[in-house]
Write a protein that holds these residues in place. Structure first.
Motif, mmCIF file in Angstrom:
data_model
loop_
_atom_site.group_PDB
_atom_site.id
_atom_site.type_symbol
_atom_site.label_atom_id
_atom_site.label_comp_id
_atom_site.label_asym_id
_atom_site.label_seq_id
_atom_site.Cartn_x
_atom_site.Cartn_y
_atom_site.Cartn_z
ATOM 1 N N ASP B 33 -57.974 -12.386 8.553
ATOM 2 C CA ASP B 33 -57.715 -12.647 9.963
ATOM 3 C C ASP B 33 -56.220 -12.592 10.224
ATOM 4 O O ASP B 33 -55.421 -12.516 9.296
ATOM 5 C CB ASP B 33 -58.354 -13.959 10.434
ATOM 6 C CG ASP B 33 -57.698 -15.186 9.844
ATOM 7 O OD1 ASP B 33 -56.649 -15.058 9.178
ATOM 8 O OD2 ASP B 33 -58.227 -16.286 10.053
ATOM 9 N N TYR B 34 -55.871 -12.564 11.483
ATOM 10 C CA TYR B 34 -54.454 -12.518 11.822
ATOM 11 C C TYR B 34 -53.805 -13.852 11.565
ATOM 12 O O TYR B 34 -54.420 -14.893 11.730
ATOM 13 C CB TYR B 34 -54.275 -12.095 13.281
ATOM 14 C CG TYR B 34 -54.483 -10.621 13.467
ATOM 15 C CD1 TYR B 34 -53.573 -9.722 12.916
ATOM 16 C CD2 TYR B 34 -55.595 -10.127 14.141
ATOM 17 C CE1 TYR B 34 -53.771 -8.360 13.055
ATOM 18 C CE2 TYR B 34 -55.799 -8.765 14.279
ATOM 19 C CZ TYR B 34 -54.884 -7.881 13.732
ATOM 20 O OH TYR B 34 -55.074 -6.538 13.858
ATOM 21 N N SER B 35 -52.557 -13.801 11.167
ATOM 22 C CA SER B 35 -51.812 -15.023 10.894
ATOM 23 C C SER B 35 -50.915 -15.339 12.084
ATOM 24 O O SER B 35 -50.910 -14.627 13.075
ATOM 25 C CB SER B 35 -50.954 -14.813 9.648
ATOM 26 O OG SER B 35 -49.893 -13.932 9.963
ATOM 27 N N SER B 36 -50.148 -16.411 11.949
ATOM 28 C CA SER B 36 -49.173 -16.764 12.985
ATOM 29 C C SER B 36 -47.985 -15.819 12.974
ATOM 30 O O SER B 36 -47.124 -15.896 13.842
ATOM 31 C CB SER B 36 -48.664 -18.182 12.760
ATOM 32 O OG SER B 36 -49.646 -19.103 13.117
ATOM 33 N N VAL B 37 -47.923 -14.962 11.983
ATOM 34 C CA VAL B 37 -46.848 -13.982 11.914
ATOM 35 C C VAL B 37 -47.401 -12.701 12.531
ATOM 36 O O VAL B 37 -48.268 -12.061 11.950
ATOM 37 C CB VAL B 37 -46.417 -13.729 10.462
ATOM 38 C CG1 VAL B 37 -45.176 -12.847 10.427
ATOM 39 C CG2 VAL B 37 -46.184 -15.034 9.745
ATOM 40 N N CYS B 40 -49.177 -9.590 10.832
ATOM 41 C CA CYS B 40 -49.433 -9.836 9.399
ATOM 42 C C CYS B 40 -50.799 -10.490 9.230
ATOM 43 O O CYS B 40 -51.238 -11.269 10.059
ATOM 44 C CB CYS B 40 -48.358 -10.740 8.805
ATOM 45 S SG CYS B 40 -46.761 -9.921 8.632
ATOM 46 N N LEU B 41 -51.462 -10.145 8.123
ATOM 47 C CA LEU B 41 -52.817 -10.624 7.882
ATOM 48 C C LEU B 41 -52.856 -11.778 6.901
ATOM 49 O O LEU B 41 -52.021 -11.885 6.004
ATOM 50 C CB LEU B 41 -53.656 -9.495 7.270
ATOM 51 C CG LEU B 41 -53.858 -8.233 8.105
ATOM 52 C CD1 LEU B 41 -54.604 -7.199 7.275
ATOM 53 C CD2 LEU B 41 -54.620 -8.573 9.378
ATOM 54 N N ASN B 42 -53.861 -12.633 7.067
ATOM 55 C CA ASN B 42 -54.288 -13.525 6.000
ATOM 56 C C ASN B 42 -55.446 -12.834 5.292
ATOM 57 O O ASN B 42 -56.478 -12.564 5.913
ATOM 58 C CB ASN B 42 -54.788 -14.859 6.560
ATOM 59 C CG ASN B 42 -53.677 -15.661 7.217
ATOM 60 O OD1 ASN B 42 -52.565 -15.728 6.708
ATOM 61 N ND2 ASN B 42 -53.977 -16.258 8.363
ATOM 62 N N TYR B 43 -55.290 -12.515 4.021
ATOM 63 C CA TYR B 43 -56.400 -11.969 3.237
ATOM 64 C C TYR B 43 -57.224 -13.137 2.729
ATOM 65 O O TYR B 43 -56.776 -13.876 1.858
ATOM 66 C CB TYR B 43 -55.875 -11.131 2.065
ATOM 67 C CG TYR B 43 -55.160 -9.873 2.507
ATOM 68 C CD1 TYR B 43 -53.817 -9.928 2.870
ATOM 69 C CD2 TYR B 43 -55.809 -8.656 2.584
ATOM 70 C CE1 TYR B 43 -53.154 -8.782 3.309
ATOM 71 C CE2 TYR B 43 -55.158 -7.509 3.011
ATOM 72 C CZ TYR B 43 -53.832 -7.580 3.370
ATOM 73 O OH TYR B 43 -53.178 -6.456 3.802
ATOM 74 N N LEU B 44 -58.423 -13.290 3.289
ATOM 75 C CA LEU B 44 -59.284 -14.426 2.950
ATOM 76 C C LEU B 44 -60.056 -14.137 1.652
ATOM 77 O O LEU B 44 -60.087 -12.991 1.188
ATOM 78 C CB LEU B 44 -60.236 -14.693 4.116
ATOM 79 C CG LEU B 44 -59.504 -15.000 5.446
ATOM 80 C CD1 LEU B 44 -60.507 -15.149 6.586
ATOM 81 C CD2 LEU B 44 -58.645 -16.249 5.326
ATOM 82 N N PHE B 48 -60.016 -10.607 -0.255
ATOM 83 C CA PHE B 48 -59.115 -10.499 -1.400
ATOM 84 C C PHE B 48 -59.881 -10.241 -2.696
ATOM 85 O O PHE B 48 -59.379 -9.551 -3.594
ATOM 86 C CB PHE B 48 -58.245 -11.753 -1.524
ATOM 87 C CG PHE B 48 -57.083 -11.537 -2.438
ATOM 88 C CD1 PHE B 48 -55.958 -10.859 -1.989
ATOM 89 C CD2 PHE B 48 -57.114 -11.957 -3.761
ATOM 90 C CE1 PHE B 48 -54.885 -10.606 -2.838
ATOM 91 C CE2 PHE B 48 -56.041 -11.712 -4.615
ATOM 92 C CZ PHE B 48 -54.926 -11.038 -4.152
#
Ligand code: ZN
Ligand code: ZN
Lengths: 480, 480
Positions: B33-37, B40-44, B48
């Protein structure tokens, strides 16, 4: 054939100048070197291959306890880093700031992550709602950046590689238990895989991680008598997640706080490996972490059948699952032995015409130099036994060294005397006041508390410095 | 028991709105999902874990050809990035700049690496002296940053994960051969592991990597008829290393140039996996890359002995080496089936009282929904066969789709007609002028050359746009 000393000459004696010895070993074993980016390292194949084995071993241990790997961004918005007061205070002086993207100046600056508690908490604040979403037991393997002023290979560099585990839990007890469980994994890893003994315990109040309620540490002892903080596991309680607004609705329909942990181990561990096991001839890698467990070295390789037989042996060992290479270059055997020793490869197999005639080889241990004659018929099983013996013996030797370098002190005179002789760890009691610790540090030339000792009776009821009632007994030591 | 549709309702139909379908699948399968950046992504964990399997498979293939892993810094000094003219021109608009370290403004700015050719060349310029130091065949797994304006999960994001291989060689031929060898590894990987077919070839002149002499690409076809550049291998000749002053003394004592390659594959590959294999019920993961190959789902689990038998089966499958999990939660079987399908787990095993009575289970394939009754005595071997069949069938199905979506065109009218119908790739001839390609792109709504076709007779001797003599035949396509 006389041993060619040419290679070893480039390594300073360990007892003559330990710091120079360390630098020499890192360079001669080609583990890493400095890059054009001041304070950042190039991890070269020999060094990175050790890190890959560390990762594989530790990752397996993590996953057995339910850890899941993720990857979060390398950038942290400034506003996010500032959410928890202790945390920003701890990290602000040493982060690198990104201020421009492409051709434009950014409206908000980002720091390159020095650690990722803030990003994990931010993500969980947006996604955790119910008790069904808990626990989260996540880890990432990544690099972090800390703008250090002085740097040393593996021990302190601006960028380093590590894993950082982050978890949140529904209860205080579960989180505390996870903190201790991961600390235990680090202890098992250091003992079984690194062959490195240690002392371990909670950190004193002012030595805890920025924002943590408790920090548990593993402290290994280097050959020069200095301690190296080798892995840490932090318990945050609910303060840190509260600052980010992480709450969940429990089964009883009440909104509740979560409890957080984080834990990390870095490429510093390679520094520990070098400084605990290395000797005047170079690196000594414990077999479990050796990218090459055995190097086959043909003797008189120009003679008929030698190279052929050596390569047959190589294939046989490969097939049996060994990490093995051959050195069939034109260099002299003496030069080859020397190189294998510098690189710290745990064993070499010497195989020459006489050996072939007798259907045998000579296995030479890197740690003890012991030569073991092994029948070619048994080599695929015997070599594993020898490697396991080396692994165990390396641990035992290091443990003996550690035990011989733990002392006690009840007076400052004893304390100073022991640290003047570089005695490693000293057990001493303390009132808990950082001022006293500072004075001890000054008078001993750098010894501070490494961790508290909570499972032994105190050896004194007075603080070693001020004489007031002692609150703690601690391991004291100089450190990297 | 009627299938509970609740979960699937959250996924838009693939043919109704492909872009929305993609977003829905990524979200519902919890891949990232999208991060606060921004960007940039969070790879969950679910996403991952696929990347970890991609890494393991590709890394094994690399190492079999002698590749060594390293890690170089994440920062590049501005002066270094500027050393090769084409390279800086290509990357300057999209790098992020670090300008402050700790509390101080830096004297020289650093960019966060967008790719690392410059750092590898800088290192080799300082360390390569003799023919004995060659070749260097190195690779690193890391993240890179490119300040993109628009972003989509896995397909385009500011930070993404990849491997970047970099090599230098004593001769032109050896370097060219390595470029092609690594391209072949990518092709094998896509075919055997991703179950993704492709077209492949050299990139046209103006589509090459910034600074490269030749770029070889693998172009996969997504379900919506668009191409995805899925891996590239670049040949630099000696120009790039020359700009960095890398030279070596050869056996003949002459100072000579080295020849360079680089090659990369990124988390975009996960995008390809989703868009080639996914369907209206969610993700479909090829078994070789499935973090969970099979989910065991007990039916009527409240009945005596069911959970016990299901867990026995789970243990048996684990012991046999399967990546397997059980869903023994309180949800309904229909809900569980639906979730397993969304997550793309290649098989589920349904086991209920009737099955146990008959000493059997029902294996359900994710790709075809086929139900296969298997005796409990044979399940540990049969399941592997079923998984291998799925892997092969998924490739065959995708290959059929690809073949059905390759057309030819010799006139612009044909070309436009085919791209109006989203026909995938179109073979057409071309004079080589980027202006003509630009016009084709405009008139077709986005189709450009994906790669040149050099092993087939040309279908026309004229450029499809300007009618001048054709230099190349190429695959044309719209792309991500
Ligand atoms: Zn005191
Ligand atoms: Zn033309």
């Amino acid at each position: 054939m006389a041993k060619d000393k040419k290679l070893v000459k480039n390594i300073t004696s360990r007892d003559e100048d330990f710091a120079q010895w360390y630098t020499d070993v890192v360079r001669e074993a080609q583990l890493c070197d400095y890059s054009s980016v001041k304070g950042c390292l190039n991890y070269l194949p020999n060094g990175f291959a050790i890190w890959e084995l560390i990762k594989a071993d530790l990752d397996r241990r993590f996953k057995e306890t339910g850890v899941e790997n993720v990857y979060l961004p390398c950038l942290i918005p400034e506003a996010l880093l500032e959410k928890e007061a202790d945390h920003i205070e701890g990290f602000a002086p040493e982060v690198a700031w990104v201020t421009h993207g492409g051709m434009e100046r950014l409206q908000e600056r980002f720091c390159v992550r020095p650690t990722s508690e803030t990003l994990f908490c931010d993500l969980w604040a947006r996604t955790v709602q119910s008790y069904r979403d808990l626990p989260k037991v996540w880890n990432q393997w990544c690099s972090v950046l800390r703008w250090e002023k002085t740097t040393r290979p593996f021990l302190r560099s601006r960028e380093f590689l590590w894993q950082e585990g982050h978890t949140i839990h529904a209860t205080y007890e579960e989180a505390e238990q996870r903190t201790i469980q991961m600390w235990q994994i680090y202890k098992d890893f250091y003992k079984e895989t690194m062959a490195v003994p240690f002392v371990a315990g909670r950190k004193a109040e002012h030595e805890k991680f920025a924002g943590a309620q408790d920090t548990y540490t593993v402290e290994a002892l280097m050959h020069d008598g200095k301690a190296l903080q080798s892995a840490t596991s932090h318990f945050f309680g609910s303060g840190f997640p509260e600052a980010f607004g992480i709450q969940y609705i429990d089964k009883d329909n009440q909104l509740k706080n979560v409890y957080e942990t984080s834990w990390g181990l870095s490429t510093r561990s390679i520094g520990a490996l070098i400084m605990v096991h290395g000797d005047d001839d170079g690196l000594v890698i414990p077999p479990h972490l050796a990218p090459v467990e055995c190097r086959v070295i043909p003797i008189a390789q120009h003679k008929e059948g030698v190279l052929e037989k050596a390569n047959e042996l190589l294939d046989e060992l490969k097939k049996a699952g060994y990490r093995v290479k051959i050195d069939d270059s034109e260099k002299s055997p003496g030069w080859k032995f020397s190189e294998q020793e510098i690189l710290g490869i745990p064993t070499r197999i010497e195989i020459g015409p006489k050996d072939i005639e007798n259907n045998q080889v000579v296995v030479v241990r890197r740690d003890t130099r012991e030569k073991i004659v092994v029948s070619l018929d048994e080599i695929t099983t015997k070599l594993r036994e020898i490697l396991e013996t080396i692994q165990q013996d390396m641990y035992n030797k290091a443990e003996e060294f550690l035990k011989a370098h733990i002392d006690t002190a009840v007076t400052m005179d004893e304390m100073k005397e022991k640290f003047a002789a570089n005695r490693g760890f000293v057990k001493a009691c303390w009132c808990g006041d950082p001022v006293c610790e500072g004075e001890v540090k000054y008078e001993t030339g750098g010894a501070a508390t490494r961790c508290l000792i909570e499972d032994e009776p105190m050896i004194s009821d007075k603080c070693i410095y001020c004489g007031k009632p002692a609150k703690h007994m601690a391991y004291w030591g100089k450190s990297y």
